[in-house]
Motif scaffolding. Structure first.
Motif, PDB file in Angstrom:
ATOM      1  N   SER A  54      67.208  57.905  73.993  1.00  0.00           N
ATOM      2  CA  SER A  54      67.072  58.914  72.825  1.00  0.00           C
ATOM      3  C   SER A  54      66.086  59.881  73.413  1.00  0.00           C
ATOM      4  O   SER A  54      65.278  59.879  74.268  1.00  0.00           O
ATOM      5  CB  SER A  54      66.574  58.183  71.567  1.00  0.00           C
ATOM      6  N   VAL A  56      62.930  62.018  73.349  1.00  0.00           N
ATOM      7  CA  VAL A  56      61.320  61.722  72.895  1.00  0.00           C
ATOM      8  C   VAL A  56      60.744  62.755  72.036  1.00  0.00           C
ATOM      9  O   VAL A  56      60.980  63.986  71.889  1.00  0.00           O
ATOM     10  CB  VAL A  56      60.209  61.828  74.222  1.00  0.00           C
ATOM     11  N   PRO A  57      60.441  62.364  70.897  1.00  0.00           N
ATOM     12  CA  PRO A  57      59.977  63.305  69.813  1.00  0.00           C
ATOM     13  C   PRO A  57      58.621  64.106  70.247  1.00  0.00           C
ATOM     14  O   PRO A  57      58.015  63.973  71.088  1.00  0.00           O
ATOM     15  CB  PRO A  57      59.433  62.354  68.555  1.00  0.00           C
ATOM     16  N   GLU A  58      58.615  65.381  69.684  1.00  0.00           N
ATOM     17  CA  GLU A  58      57.823  66.427  70.125  1.00  0.00           C
ATOM     18  C   GLU A  58      56.223  66.017  69.999  1.00  0.00           C
ATOM     19  O   GLU A  58      55.406  66.392  70.710  1.00  0.00           O
ATOM     20  CB  GLU A  58      57.971  67.828  69.354  1.00  0.00           C
ATOM     21  N   VAL A  59      56.208  65.168  68.875  1.00  0.00           N
ATOM     22  CA  VAL A  59      54.738  64.620  68.481  1.00  0.00           C
ATOM     23  C   VAL A  59      54.135  63.930  69.475  1.00  0.00           C
ATOM     24  O   VAL A  59      53.200  63.956  70.164  1.00  0.00           O
ATOM     25  CB  VAL A  59      54.651  64.078  67.032  1.00  0.00           C
ATOM     26  N   LEU A  60      55.102  62.869  69.982  1.00  0.00           N
ATOM     27  CA  LEU A  60      54.833  62.163  71.040  1.00  0.00           C
ATOM     28  C   LEU A  60      54.540  62.757  72.475  1.00  0.00           C
ATOM     29  O   LEU A  60      53.472  62.139  73.257  1.00  0.00           O
ATOM     30  CB  LEU A  60      55.760  60.930  71.249  1.00  0.00           C
ATOM     31  N   GLN A  61      55.424  63.757  72.580  1.00  0.00           N
ATOM     32  CA  GLN A  61      55.195  64.713  73.985  1.00  0.00           C
ATOM     33  C   GLN A  61      54.022  65.145  73.981  1.00  0.00           C
ATOM     34  O   GLN A  61      53.206  65.333  75.203  1.00  0.00           O
ATOM     35  CB  GLN A  61      56.322  65.664  74.269  1.00  0.00           C
TER      36      GLN A  61
END
Length: 118
Positions: A54, A56-61
């Motif tokens: 899936s 990777v969410p932008e916050v995690l990036q």
């Protein structure tokens, strides 16, 4: 000679002759495992999930970029001023605990004498 970790003994041990490489660089294969009829082997990776990841969410990036930035700070204070405050608080609690343990050892080593009754 390459040593391997033996799960049987819990130590490093010399490889068995079946795992010892030959002079030509080929590894001698061990005997094949033969299962009895009707034995079911657990499958951990099903083909329908291979190659699917899936996004990777932008916050995690953004967090990954922040923590991988080469700015010379240790990883436990890269989160900002709150991480620095928590680090200083933890260091202070550890120092106070060390001083208190030294005080307890001193009090237990040299107890105060009981008062004399006259």
């Amino acid at each position: 000679m390459r040593f391997k970790f033996s799960h049987f003994t819990g130590r490093l041990s010399a490889p068995s002759p079946l795992n010892t490489p030959s002079k030509f660089g080929n590894v001698v294969e061990g005997p094949k495992i033969q299962y009895q009829l009707g034995t079911k082997v657990a499958v951990t990776d099903t083909p329908k999930h291979r190659g699917y990841y899936s996004a990777v969410p932008e916050v995690l990036q953004q967090k990954m970029r922040t923590f991988q930035m080469p700015n010379g700070l240790p990883v436990h204070v890269k989160g900002g001023p709150i991480d620095t405050l928590l680090y200083v608080f933890t260091a202070a609690v550890c120092f106070i605990g060390f001083v208190e343990s030294c005080r307890v050892y001193y009090v237990l080593s040299y107890p105060t004498p009981p008062p004399k009754d006259e």
